[in-house]
Design an enzyme around this catalytic site. Structure first.
Site, mmCIF file in Angstrom:
data_model
loop_
_atom_site.group_PDB
_atom_site.id
_atom_site.type_symbol
_atom_site.label_atom_id
_atom_site.label_comp_id
_atom_site.label_asym_id
_atom_site.label_seq_id
_atom_site.Cartn_x
_atom_site.Cartn_y
_atom_site.Cartn_z
ATOM 1 N N HIS A 1 1.024 -1.220 0.055
ATOM 2 C CA HIS A 1 0.129 0.008 0.195
ATOM 3 C C HIS A 1 0.728 1.160 -0.055
ATOM 4 C CE1 HIS A 1 -4.179 1.965 1.315
ATOM 5 N NE2 HIS A 1 -3.228 3.027 0.996
ATOM 6 N N HIS B 1 -9.835 1.345 -0.218
ATOM 7 C CA HIS B 1 -9.773 1.912 1.210
ATOM 8 C C HIS B 1 -10.829 1.939 1.908
ATOM 9 C CE1 HIS B 1 -6.108 3.570 -1.057
ATOM 10 N NE2 HIS B 1 -5.661 4.154 0.329
ATOM 11 N N GLU C 1 -11.045 3.260 7.481
ATOM 12 C CA GLU C 1 -10.257 4.241 7.719
ATOM 13 C C GLU C 1 -10.756 5.431 8.612
ATOM 14 O OE1 GLU C 1 -8.274 6.028 4.336
ATOM 15 O OE2 GLU C 1 -6.512 6.724 5.596
#
Ligand SMILES: [Zn+2]
Length: 331
Positions: free
Chosen positions: A5, A187, A190
């Site tokens: 990543h 993603h 987060e």
């Protein structure tokens, strides 16, 4: 080391900035180099993402993209990495008229040229769609991957501010990618919680960028165990206020629940880090054993988008390098 990543625009070196600014006649600003990293006062993911404006302004032509990618490949090699997947959003590099295919080709050319002089290190690229963009624009990213059909293009990702644009909105977009046999990363978890992670998995993501807010309820565990890989990026999570401190990174919980978790850098420059530094932070917080570090790096190999034969080579490399890697972490 291995990084799954890693954003290209967040990982230009200071020297890259100086070279590219001169080449493109762009001002780096009076605060340079303080304006290419986030400081401790960064308040949110949205504020963190503002640090990408300057590097993106420097990466708007073929030569600059190729140069920056090659530079990153060489730096990773010099850090004793054995593999990396470098991601970027082609649509953010079209301000001077390149289309997404041309942008991707520039990065691929830089990658391949760099890899000619990095024995033992290999890398692929990941194309990011952006949450804040139209589905039409994001579709062009997927089309670029399909058109180029290059084995160095590992996957499609979804990046950008998670809090305001829910993951479920992108189902139709990723259906196109999945139907074309492209790997999908999102993603998620987060800035948002477990729900976003579950939506990402429902959409077809096999890897989750971050995912630190996973719940450990039986239903969620059933969905992720032995299937989904998580790309932790601890320092970035602290800076975006996703987590309070390294001791809150749920790395042990993931390991103990046998969930495939990996350690990554996110942005080497914006976060002033690399995978070695990330392991050092985690070691200080958790006293990770050599076996745990080996497990985390094995997860990175298994969760990568290398072919099985390539993974086997990296497994052997890891076996010979793990003592050295662990010693580096303890330094
Ligand atoms: Zn990221």
């Amino acid at each position: 080391m291995i990084d799954l990543h890693l954003h290209l625009d967040g990982s230009l070196s200071k020297e890259d900035f100086i070279y590219l600014a001169k080449k493109n006649n762009v001002s780096l600003g009076n605060e340079f180099p303080n304006n290419i990293v986030v400081n401790k006062d960064c308040k949110s993911l949205e504020e963190y993402l503002k640090r990408f404006d300057l590097p993106c302004s420097l990466l708007q032509d073929y030569e600059s993209l190729k140069y920056a990618t090659k530079s990153l490949v060489l730096r990773l090699f010099n850090l004793n990495y054995i593999y990396a997947e470098i991601r970027f959003a082609p649509q953010l590099h079209t301000l001077k008229g390149m289309n997404e295919i041309e942008v991707t080709k520039a990065v691929l050319d830089g990658l391949k040229e760099g890899l000619e002089s990095t024995p033992g290190f290999d890398a692929k690229i990941i194309l990011c769609c952006m949450r804040q963009s139209s589905s039409e624009l994001n579709k062009k990213t997927i089309d670029a991957a399909i058109y180029l059909n290059d084995e160095k293009i590992a996957a499609i990702d979804l990046a950008g501010p998670e809090a305001f644009l829910p993951t479920r909105e992108y189902k139709d977009l990723f259906d196109v990618a999945i139907k074309s046999n492209l790997n999908v990363i999102i993603h998620a978890g987060e800035a948002c919680g477990n729900e976003s992670i579950m939506e990402a998995i429902d959409i077809g993501a096999s890897r989750i960028g971050h995912g630190v807010h996973l719940s450990f309820d039986s239903e969620s565990l059933k969905k992720v165990k032995n299937k989904i890989y998580f790309e932790f990026c601890p320092t970035s999570n602290l800076q975006t206020k996703s987590l309070k401190d390294y001791e809150f990174v749920p790395i042990r919980q993931f390991l103990e629940n046998e969930i495939f978790v990996t350690v990554n850098s996110d942005n080497m420059t914006v976060s002033d880090t690399n995978v070695i530094k990330e392991f050092k932070h985690l070691y200080r917080a958790f006293k990770l054993s050599k076996e745990e570090v080996f497990k985390l790096l094995s997860n990175s190999i298994n969760g990568s988008f290398m072919r099985e034969s390539e993974k086997e080579i990296k497994r052997k490399a890891l076996l010979t390098k793990i003592d050295g890697f662990y010693d580096t972490i303890l330094l």
